[in-house]
Scaffold this active site. Structure first.
Site, PDB file in Angstrom:
ATOM      1  N   HIS B  56       0.832  -1.206   0.000  1.00 20.92           N
ATOM      2  CA  HIS B  56       0.000   0.000   0.000  1.00 20.92           C
ATOM      3  C   HIS B  56       0.867   1.257   0.000  1.00 20.92           C
ATOM      4  O   HIS B  56       0.744   2.111  -0.863  1.00 20.92           O
ATOM      5  CB  HIS B  56      -0.923  -0.019   1.206  1.00 20.92           C
ATOM      6  CG  HIS B  56      -1.673   1.257   1.424  1.00 20.92           C
ATOM      7  ND1 HIS B  56      -2.632   1.702   0.541  1.00 20.92           N
ATOM      8  CD2 HIS B  56      -1.601   2.194   2.404  1.00 20.92           C
ATOM      9  CE1 HIS B  56      -3.118   2.859   0.978  1.00 20.92           C
ATOM     10  NE2 HIS B  56      -2.504   3.178   2.101  1.00 20.92           N
ATOM     11  N   ASP B  77      -4.288  -1.480   5.061  1.00 16.87           N
ATOM     12  CA  ASP B  77      -4.504  -1.127   3.651  1.00 16.87           C
ATOM     13  C   ASP B  77      -3.551  -1.938   2.805  1.00 16.87           C
ATOM     14  O   ASP B  77      -2.390  -2.081   3.137  1.00 16.87           O
ATOM     15  CB  ASP B  77      -4.239   0.372   3.440  1.00 16.87           C
ATOM     16  CG  ASP B  77      -5.312   1.212   4.132  1.00 16.87           C
ATOM     17  OD1 ASP B  77      -6.393   0.656   4.409  1.00 16.87           O
ATOM     18  OD2 ASP B  77      -5.052   2.392   4.385  1.00 16.87           O
ATOM     19  N   GLU B 102      -9.696  -4.556   4.723  1.00 16.52           N
ATOM     20  CA  GLU B 102     -10.236  -3.236   4.415  1.00 16.52           C
ATOM     21  C   GLU B 102     -11.074  -3.366   3.155  1.00 16.52           C
ATOM     22  O   GLU B 102     -10.856  -4.250   2.335  1.00 16.52           O
ATOM     23  CB  GLU B 102      -9.085  -2.246   4.190  1.00 16.52           C
ATOM     24  CG  GLU B 102      -8.204  -2.592   3.009  1.00 16.52           C
ATOM     25  CD  GLU B 102      -8.020  -1.440   2.034  1.00 16.52           C
ATOM     26  OE1 GLU B 102      -8.823  -0.489   2.075  1.00 16.52           O
ATOM     27  OE2 GLU B 102      -7.088  -1.501   1.229  1.00 16.52           O
ATOM     28  N   HIS B 313     -13.304  -0.589   7.164  1.00 18.93           N
ATOM     29  CA  HIS B 313     -12.934   0.506   6.268  1.00 18.93           C
ATOM     30  C   HIS B 313     -13.785   0.475   5.021  1.00 18.93           C
ATOM     31  O   HIS B 313     -13.419  -0.144   4.026  1.00 18.93           O
ATOM     32  CB  HIS B 313     -11.473   0.389   5.789  1.00 18.93           C
ATOM     33  CG  HIS B 313     -10.480   0.764   6.810  1.00 18.93           C
ATOM     34  ND1 HIS B 313      -9.492   1.660   6.584  1.00 18.93           N
ATOM     35  CD2 HIS B 313     -10.351   0.358   8.075  1.00 18.93           C
ATOM     36  CE1 HIS B 313      -8.776   1.776   7.683  1.00 18.93           C
ATOM     37  NE2 HIS B 313      -9.284   0.994   8.596  1.00 18.93           N
TER      38      HIS B 313
END
Lengths: 637, 500
Positions: B56, B77, B102, B313
């Site tokens: 990420h 992430d 997420e 998320h």
């Protein structure tokens, strides 16, 4: 469990461990001391060297420390402990049928690649004289002058590998991080631990659920640049294989470093040059760091430092990006962000310059007096040969040996007579005997296996009993080509009970704190993992007209009942019988117990300490009742 | 029943914030922290943590948390497609009890990256060509470097002269970080870093706030990425009125930010005070955000094979859609708790036990080289539970180990039988009869006048009164109870007449 020892060199080990149906090679060091038998490979034609009485002048041939003790194609994995101990990798993985995986940390792989690249480069860039192999024939070798005449097993000396072979060998490397657990075939778990010796250097733990082997190779407790050694994870090993102790047990690395600096400064002040034959990675980082602090105080600010190697630039650059493999002090620098090694600053301020070789830019920028770091430490090939020719004649110059791998007298032999000063300050940061005995006391392995050299004092100092391993029980020594049976018996293996089975178990306490449960289950084994699951219920019998026949079918599977334990107490048993309507019981005492005569039922029950015998007519309901009454008093196992 | 509890404190159906509490095997773990990759860290004797590359941003990691045989993976992430400076996220088939992922881009499936990049370069190029200014709001690390590399190589190739600026003043420092942490970037950058460091830009220079008013074309990377404050917002205000200019939003914008408003087509913005801002410049959205899209999330599930899935998320509506898809495709439960809501997932761990090698080997030898799935072999053993150890051994060994004596339970059963033959003949007839009934058992006729079925002994004697009435004595131990009981019932019925 067996250990095959393919190398007799204690610091360049090569062992193969057979453990639970896996074959694991531990390191494959390359002993290059055989190059000392050859003449140096000059970069430029040297009339002096070519006039020496010689029998052959060819490229460095290398002694491969292995023998056909076992088939290399059967090796499943190779574990590498540090970049010095992987130099023979192409000989193992190429052209041998090897199909396994090599495990190493990222710095070990990258720096190992650099060192191999350098070696190949050194060999390939000089025009080759014709190569000869006939002399390896025993009959001819016998006629050669000493010491070659006395060299052993020259037929194992091999030509240097090619870059193509290096690339192919290194493509088999799988990267691992410290403490990462790698499963091998579901049977064994291996895990590298920081060994504190060099960037990414590791010791290895090889374990199953019940056995633990620790492989300790080049390790250091000194505070230099690498991450400190992980000692606690070595605890509780059944066997600890100990290799790679210091080659200079009497030389203190700190003292040597001081001597190195003072000799260097002295020579420069007198207008001479300093030559440091060294490897392109490792101690050189510490030397540069030491000089960084020393330069100003010694007033050497204007002296050029040169680092000449085909991989000099890469080595310096790579050292800066392996922050997570460095000691805490250096690690914290990258968060500032600053390069962890101060040689970045030496380069930036032009104090340290690096060149791929003496050709090209170097020849035009070269100023004297200067300090040159270059390889190879054997003085037989690489740029160092040129500097020996160039500077050897003047007594103003100094050569300082820092690498401990080669005898400096042998290394210098072909250059004699030499006017140049020679200083020998070998820096070997690996464990010494004092440190290792302290370590072993701490981690308490059951057995220690080590090269035989460690079990007696060095031949030159036979009175120094402090220069050997003294342990109780004594360590198991190995020598080249020996096969050791490691002394531990496997008794247990891990198996998993599936939840359904586990829930169905009925434990009963046999002694305070000890419970037992009988397990009847179906075992499944897959990828060396075993599980137990409940016995599947037989499919319901198809509705059949001949119901009666079904009952007559003999029991399908032989389902032995649990073993029984305990004794049946007479009084309690009689009371139980009474409760179940069996009242007419005649008790007769015997030598071993009692005989109960159930008169109405015409049944005998013989009660003894370790047995019960029920003799009755063919009356199934009665028999099963009696059986169950007896079982009440017994433990089932 | 053992269970794992997950409570999002700041990431449930929500984007941007992150904090998740996990209770597993008696340990409480607060998620969101960075660590080294590929490392198993034994935090204590029971808790084990392993980090995987998440791709990420530099150093992003997914964590695998294991206590005993229960495990949870938290992705943080992550990005499943490699880009110009980072590699793709990767995980092995670790089969966690719960995979917490997420789902910022729960319903997005992005087209190929190459197309997006070409599109981006075309738009930037066109704007610059017609003398316009391009604003690219970014966060300091991550996408900024990715787009810088993209523009840098494009400028080089097209030989463009328009200046590119990077606003934060952090450039130097940020790039230094990238240089020192090069091992976390992708393979190509790592391989070539000695010769050429990708993070030393030739065309990209530090920005000064006065440059915003310079005439002529330029490209500016400015922080923060959602146009909610700071330098990117200041520049935006300056350039918004000119339709020659362009703003490119390369990532997600949270509701309420100016970035979110203009992406939704709002052309008049209320600013602080009563002022309004007319947005005339072109607004473009290009997802360069390094989050996994729906396809990537599904791909990760396929890699890790979790038993349960938990989404954090994201926006509730979109998550609901993805949840449906996951449950349909993988037939696993998928949860999406809101903040403060605890989700309890019961696990069904198997119980690890130490089996004695003797028992295991005996069983493996009896089972033959290949298991027969139709005729599973039943294994018998005794599980000894002592202190904290569980050991499975053969019953004999258990007796020995526990210092217990064996108690022999035997039965001897008298069966009367009408059979007008001599005793030896009757015995032989019994032998023949049992042979025909009991297939697959060892039956022996022994010279001492007995028949043995496995270990069950059968003897024959005549009744004193009537020689045609035979008395059979069947004797067996408790271990052979089933067979013994069966035999006594069988023989009671008499022998069939057809026997010879």
């Amino acid at each position: 469990m067996k250990l095959y020892c393919l190398s007799g060199h204690p610091t360049l080990p090569c062992n193969v461990l057979k453990f639970k149906s896996t074959t694991i090679m531990l390191d494959c060091g390359l002993d290059t001391t055989s190059v000392l038998n050859f003449l140096p490979l000059p970069l430029v034609h040297s009339p002096r060297l070519s006039k020496l009485p010689s029998w052959v002048s060819k490229d460095g041939t290398i002694n491969l420390e292995k023998r056909e003790l076992l088939d290399l194609s059967t090796i499943d994995v190779i574990l590498i402990s540090n970049y010095h101990c992987m130099m023979a990798l192409p000989y193992i993985t190429e052209h041998t049928g090897f199909t396994g995986t090599v495990y190493a940390t990222e710095p070990t792989l990258q720096i190992g690649r650099l060192l191999m690249e350098e070696l190949v480069n050194f060999m390939e860039r000089v025009p080759k004289a014709q190569s000869a192999t006939c002399w390896k024939n025993k009959e001819i070798q016998r006629l050669l002058p000493g010491p070659l005449k006395d060299a052993v097993e020259v037929w194992t000396w091999k030509r240097s590998y090619s870059m193509q072979e290096v690339n192919s060998a290194l493509s088999k490397v799988q990267l691992v991080g410290y403490s990462q657990k790698v499963e091998l075939f579901g049977a064994v778990q291996v895990s590298p631990l920081s060994s504190g010796y060099s960037l990414g250097s590791s010791n290895w733990i090889i374990q199953s659920h019940h056995e633990k082997v620790a492989y300790v190779s080049g390790s250091s407790l000194l505070t230099t640049h690498p991450q400190p050694m992980d000692q606690s994870s070595l605890k509780n090993s059944d066997v600890l294989i100990l290799t790679g102790l210091t080659q200079m047990p009497t030389a203190n690395p700190d003292g040597m470093l001081g001597e190195f600096c003072s000799n260097l400064a002295m020579t420069i002040r007198a207008g001479g040059n300093v030559l440091v034959p060294c490897y392109s990675s490792g101690v050189i980082y510490d030397l540069l760091e030491c000089l960084y602090q020393f330069i100003e105080s010694a007033n050497l600010g204007t002296t050029p430092f040169y680092f000449i190697s085909p991989v000099a630039n890469s080595s310096l650059e790579f050292s800066q990006i392996f922050a997570e493999w460095l000691c805490h002090n250096k690690q914290s620098k990258v968060y500032l962000p600053e390069p962890p090694f101060p040689h970045a600053e030496l380069i930036q301020t032009n104090k340290l310059k690096h060149y791929p070789s003496i050709h090209g830019d170097f020849s035009s920028e070269f100023r004297q007096p200067c300090v040159v770091f270059t390889g190879h430490p054997s003085l037989r090939f690489g740029d160092v040969v040129h500097f020996m020719e160039l500077w050897g004649k003047s007594s103003l110059n100094t050569i300082i040996f820092t690498e401990p791998d080669f005898s400096y007298l042998d290394a210098l032999a072909p250059y004699q007579p030499l006017a140049m000063k020679c200083v020998y300050c070998p820096i070997d940061t690996r464990l010494n005997f004092h440190q290792v005995s302290k370590l072993l006391k701490e981690v308490q392995p059951v057995h220690v296996v080590c090269p035989e050299q460690y079990t007696q004092p060095p031949a030159s100092q036979s009175h120094r009993s402090d220069l050997m391993l003294e342990l109780q029980p004594p360590p198991m020594p190995y020598r080249r080509c020996s096969v050791l049976s490691l002394p531990f018996r496997r008794r247990y293996e891990r198996i998993h009970l599936l939840p359904e089975l586990a829930n169905s178990l009925v434990p009963s306490e046999v002694k305070p704190g000890v419970s037992v449960a009988t397990v009847s289950a179906v075992m499944q084994s897959k990828d060396n993992k075993h599980t137990l699951q409940s016995v599947p219920k037989p499919p319901p019998a198809p509705p059949s007209k001949k119901r009666k026949r079904v009952i007559e079918e003999p029991p399908e599977v032989l389902a032995p009942k649990p073993l029984l334990s305990g004794a049946v107490p007479l009084e309690a048993f009689l009371a139980t019988l009474h409760k179940h309507g069996i009242t007419e019981v005649k008790v007769e005492e015997t030598a071993d117990g009692h005989i109960l005569h159930l008169q109405a039922e015409d049944t005998l029950i013989q009660l003894e300490e370790d047995g019960t015998h029920i003799v009755c007519d063919n009356n199934e309901p009665l028999r099963t009742t009696l059986r169950d009454l007896v079982l009440r008093f017994l433990q089932k196992l | 029943m053992p269970e794992i509890k997950v409570t999002p404190l700041g990431a449930g159906q929500d984007v941007g914030r992150s904090c998740i509490l996990v209770s597993i095997g008696g340990k409480n773990i607060m998620l969101d922290c960075g660590m080294h990759m590929g490392f198993n860290d034994d935090v204590d004797d029971e808790l084990e943590i392993k980090a995987y590359y998440a791709g990420h941003v530099l150093g992003a990691a997914m964590v695998h948390i294991k206590v005993g045989s229960e495990s949870v993976v938290y992705t943080g992430d992550y990005n499943m497609t490699p880009d110009r400076h980072l590699g793709a996220a990767w995980i092995d088939k670790c089969r966690p009890d719960i995979l917490i992922s997420e789902s910022t881009y729960a319903t997005t499936i992005r087209d190929s990256k190459r197309c997006r990049e070409r599109d981006f370069l075309k738009k930037v190029h066109e704007t610059v060509e017609r003398g316009g200014k391009v604003l690219i709001p970014v966060f300091a690390l991550g996408r900024a470097q990715e787009l810088c590399i993209l523009l840098e190589t494009f400028w080089e190739r097209m030989n463009l002269k328009a200046p590119i600026y990077f606003s934060t003043g952090l450039t130097e420092k940020a790039n230094h970080y990238y240089k020192l942490f090069i091992t976390w970037t992708n393979q190509k950058i790592r391989k070539t870093f000695v010769q050429r460091n990708m993070f030393e830009f030739k065309h990209i220079k530090a920005f000064d706030r006065s440059y915003a008013d310079n005439p002529g074309p330029m490209v500016v990377f400015a922080t923060p990425g959602m146009l909610h404050a700071g330098q990117s917002l200041q520049i935006f205000k300056k350039w918004a009125g000119n339709d020659k200019n362009m703003v490119i939003m390369p990532g997600y914008c949270v509701q309420g930010t100016i970035g979110h408003k203009i992406l939704n087509g709002q052309r008049k913005l209320e600013m602080e005070g009563r002022a309004t801002l007319d947005v005339k410049l072109q607004v473009e959205y290009m997802s360069f955000s390094a989050h996994a899209d729906a396809k990537g999330i599904m791909q990760l599930i396929r890699m890790a094979e979790p038993r349960n899935m938990l989404l954090v998320h994201g926006e509730a509506v979109k998550m609901e859609f993805l949840k449906g898809k996951i449950e349909q495709e993988f037939s696993i439960n998928c949860y999406m708790p809101a903040n403060g809501e605890t989700e309890t997932v019961s696990t069904n761990p198997s119980v690890p036990v130490d089996i004695s090698l003797n028992l295991l080997k005996r069983e493996m030898a009896l089972g033959g080289p290949l298991p027969d799935p139709k005729k599973p072999r039943t294994m018998h053993g005794t599980l000894i539970m002592k202190e904290n150890s569980l050991r499975l051994v053969s019953p004999e060994q258990a007796l020995k180990e526990l210092g217990l004596n064996e108690h022999q339970l035997r039965f001897t059963c008298r069966v009367q039988l009408q059979d007008p033959h001599s005793d030896p003949d009757t015995l032989h007839r019994i032998y023949t009869h049992l042979k025909s009934v009991l297939k697959g058992y060892t039956i022996q006729h022994l010279p001492d006048g007995t028949v043995m079925v496995e270990s069950i002994v059968i003897k024959v004697s005549s009744s004193a009164e009537d020689t045609n009435t035979k008395v059979l004595l069947l004797s067996w131990s408790y271990q052979d109870e089933d067979l013994g009981s069966f035999l006594s019932t069988l023989l009671k019925k008499g022998l069939p007449s057809g026997l010879c």
